[in-house]
Motif scaffolding. Structure first.
Motif, short mmCIF file in Angstrom:
data_model
loop_
_atom_site.label_atom_id
_atom_site.label_comp_id
_atom_site.label_asym_id
_atom_site.label_seq_id
_atom_site.Cartn_x
_atom_site.Cartn_y
_atom_site.Cartn_z
N HIS A 197 0.83 -1.21 0.00
CA HIS A 197 0.00 0.00 0.00
C HIS A 197 0.87 1.26 0.00
O HIS A 197 1.29 1.73 1.05
CB HIS A 197 -0.92 -0.03 1.23
CG HIS A 197 -2.01 1.01 1.21
ND1 HIS A 197 -3.23 0.82 1.78
CD2 HIS A 197 -2.04 2.27 0.69
CE1 HIS A 197 -3.98 1.90 1.62
NE2 HIS A 197 -3.27 2.80 0.96
N ASP B 164 1.16 2.75 3.47
CA ASP B 164 0.47 3.97 3.02
C ASP B 164 1.42 5.14 2.93
O ASP B 164 1.04 6.28 3.19
CB ASP B 164 -0.73 4.31 3.93
CG ASP B 164 -1.78 5.16 3.22
OD1 ASP B 164 -1.72 5.28 1.98
OD2 ASP B 164 -2.65 5.72 3.89
N HIS C 69 -5.61 -0.41 6.36
CA HIS C 69 -5.51 0.18 7.71
C HIS C 69 -6.12 -0.73 8.77
O HIS C 69 -6.98 -0.32 9.54
CB HIS C 69 -6.18 1.57 7.74
CG HIS C 69 -5.89 2.40 6.53
ND1 HIS C 69 -4.62 2.48 5.97
CD2 HIS C 69 -6.68 3.16 5.73
CE1 HIS C 69 -4.67 3.26 4.90
NE2 HIS C 69 -5.91 3.68 4.73
N LYS D 83 -7.73 -0.18 -6.42
CA LYS D 83 -7.94 0.51 -5.15
C LYS D 83 -9.32 1.15 -5.11
O LYS D 83 -9.73 1.82 -6.05
CB LYS D 83 -6.86 1.60 -4.99
CG LYS D 83 -7.06 2.52 -3.78
CD LYS D 83 -6.70 1.83 -2.48
CE LYS D 83 -7.03 2.66 -1.24
NZ LYS D 83 -6.27 3.90 -1.10
N HIS E 89 1.44 5.18 -2.35
CA HIS E 89 0.95 6.09 -3.39
C HIS E 89 2.17 6.76 -4.00
O HIS E 89 2.91 7.45 -3.30
CB HIS E 89 0.02 7.14 -2.78
CG HIS E 89 -1.18 6.54 -2.12
ND1 HIS E 89 -2.39 6.40 -2.76
CD2 HIS E 89 -1.35 6.00 -0.88
CE1 HIS E 89 -3.26 5.83 -1.93
NE2 HIS E 89 -2.65 5.57 -0.79
ZN LIG Z 1 -3.67 4.88 0.96
#
Ligand SMILES: [Zn+2]
Length: 328
Positions: free
Chosen positions: A37, A257, A199, A118, A39
């Motif tokens: 995960h 993340d 998460h 996603k 970006h």
């Molecule tokens: Zn994310």
């Protein structure tokens, strides 16, 4: 079994801060990590993120972006990134066109190496787009994902405290409990699609809830991403969290993340990988070296000190299996 040496929290923390987190402590396991995960983008500080990942033995990163950008990254960094894309929502009001455009996107993506789709279906998205994950307009898209063996990575919920801070207006937002119905419906409607709920399922506050979801839906997995939130909530209930990770070690995937930005501060990416490493691998107790606006008082890391075989599953084995990656 030999008793493990307890970690020297203060020395470890001080060393981390002094080096800008560029000298990772020795790893507890040999297998390279897969970060499911992140970006990243082509025009941003992605090289800095990849350099930090390499330092921390993170061999592959699932990079979420629009399809073309995600594929371009994979071409630019062969073997380092795994493409993940978002759907096109512009024509969501026209069910047939919405389905056709996205099925085309999935097919083109899959042919070029796409593995993950996603879904950022948190409350403000549900409201703004007037779309939930169990909406029938998504049925043909999930059917195609099943056919192409694509994985859904879903952000469904935010911290409990956000329902007090931001989502308290019941005329606009559902309760956190109601928000989960859409993912439960989708999990049962598409048992052939693996779902990674980001998460820690969006609910690290309530491990009993996650227990129930994982027991009910064999196609459900959780990722460990969202550094501050996960460290805050799992560190608060260390024993229960450690036990949970052991019980569900086959269903948890390492993710951070990390979000690539432009002109990032030097320790942005290394600090987050460092936090994850000491949190999962040691029994450190130290200040959290990044800001946590949701913390009451001084945010702390209280490490879980997971066993090596649990770490190997979470860091590597589960991602290879679920995402069907060539082994690294
Ligand atoms: Zn994310």
């Amino acid at each position: 079994m030999e008793k493990q040496e307890m970690v020297d929290s203060e020395a470890l923390y001080r060393r981390g801060v002094e080096t800008g987190f560029t000298e990772p402590p020795p790893r507890k396991v040999m297998s390279p990590l897969i970060d499911v995960h992140t970006h990243a983008g082509v025009g941003s500080d992605t090289p800095q993120l990849l350099a930090a990942a390499q330092l921390y033995h993170v061999a592959r990163l699932v990079t979420i972006a629009a399809l073309q950008e995600s594929l371009e990254l994979a071409g630019r960094y062969p073997g380092r990134t795994v493409p993940a894309a978002t759907l096109l929502y512009e024509h969501r009001q026209e069910a047939d066109r919405f389905a056709a455009e996205n099925i085309e996107l999935l097919q083109a993506g899959e042919a070029a190496g796409l593995r993950v789709v996603k879904f950022w279906f948190k409350p403000p998205f549900n409201v703004r787009m007037n779309l939930k994950l169990d909406d029938r307009r998504l049925d043909p898209i999930f059917a195609e994902m099943e056919r192409l063996r694509l994985v859904a990575l879903v952000h469904i919920a935010d911290p409990d405290i956000w329902w007090i801070k931001y989502y308290s207006d019941r005329s606009i937002y559902d309760t956190k409990e109601v928000t989960y119905l859409q993912i439960e419906h989708r999990l049962s409607a598409n048992p052939g699609v693996p779902f990674i709920l980001a998460h820690f399922g969006g609910d690290p506050e309530h491990l009993d809830h996650l227990d129930r979801l994982l027991s009910t839906y064999p196609n459900l997995y959780l990722d460990t991403s969202a550094t501050k939130w996960i460290v805050r909530e799992l560190g608060r209930q260390r024993e229960a969290a450690r036990e949970f990770c052991q019980r569900w070690s086959g269903r948890l995937l390492f993710g951070t993340d990390q979000v690539v930005i432009n002109h990032s501060e030097p320790a942005r990416y290394t600090s987050r990988y460092w936090i994850h490493q000491v949190f999962w691998e040691t029994d450190i107790v130290c200040p959290l070296p990044i800001a946590d606006p949701d913390s009451e008082g001084q945010p702390l890391i209280r490490g879980l000190d997971l066993p090596a075989e649990v770490l190997a599953a979470i860091y590597h084995d589960n991602a290879v299996r679920v995402l069907r990656l060539p082994d690294v």
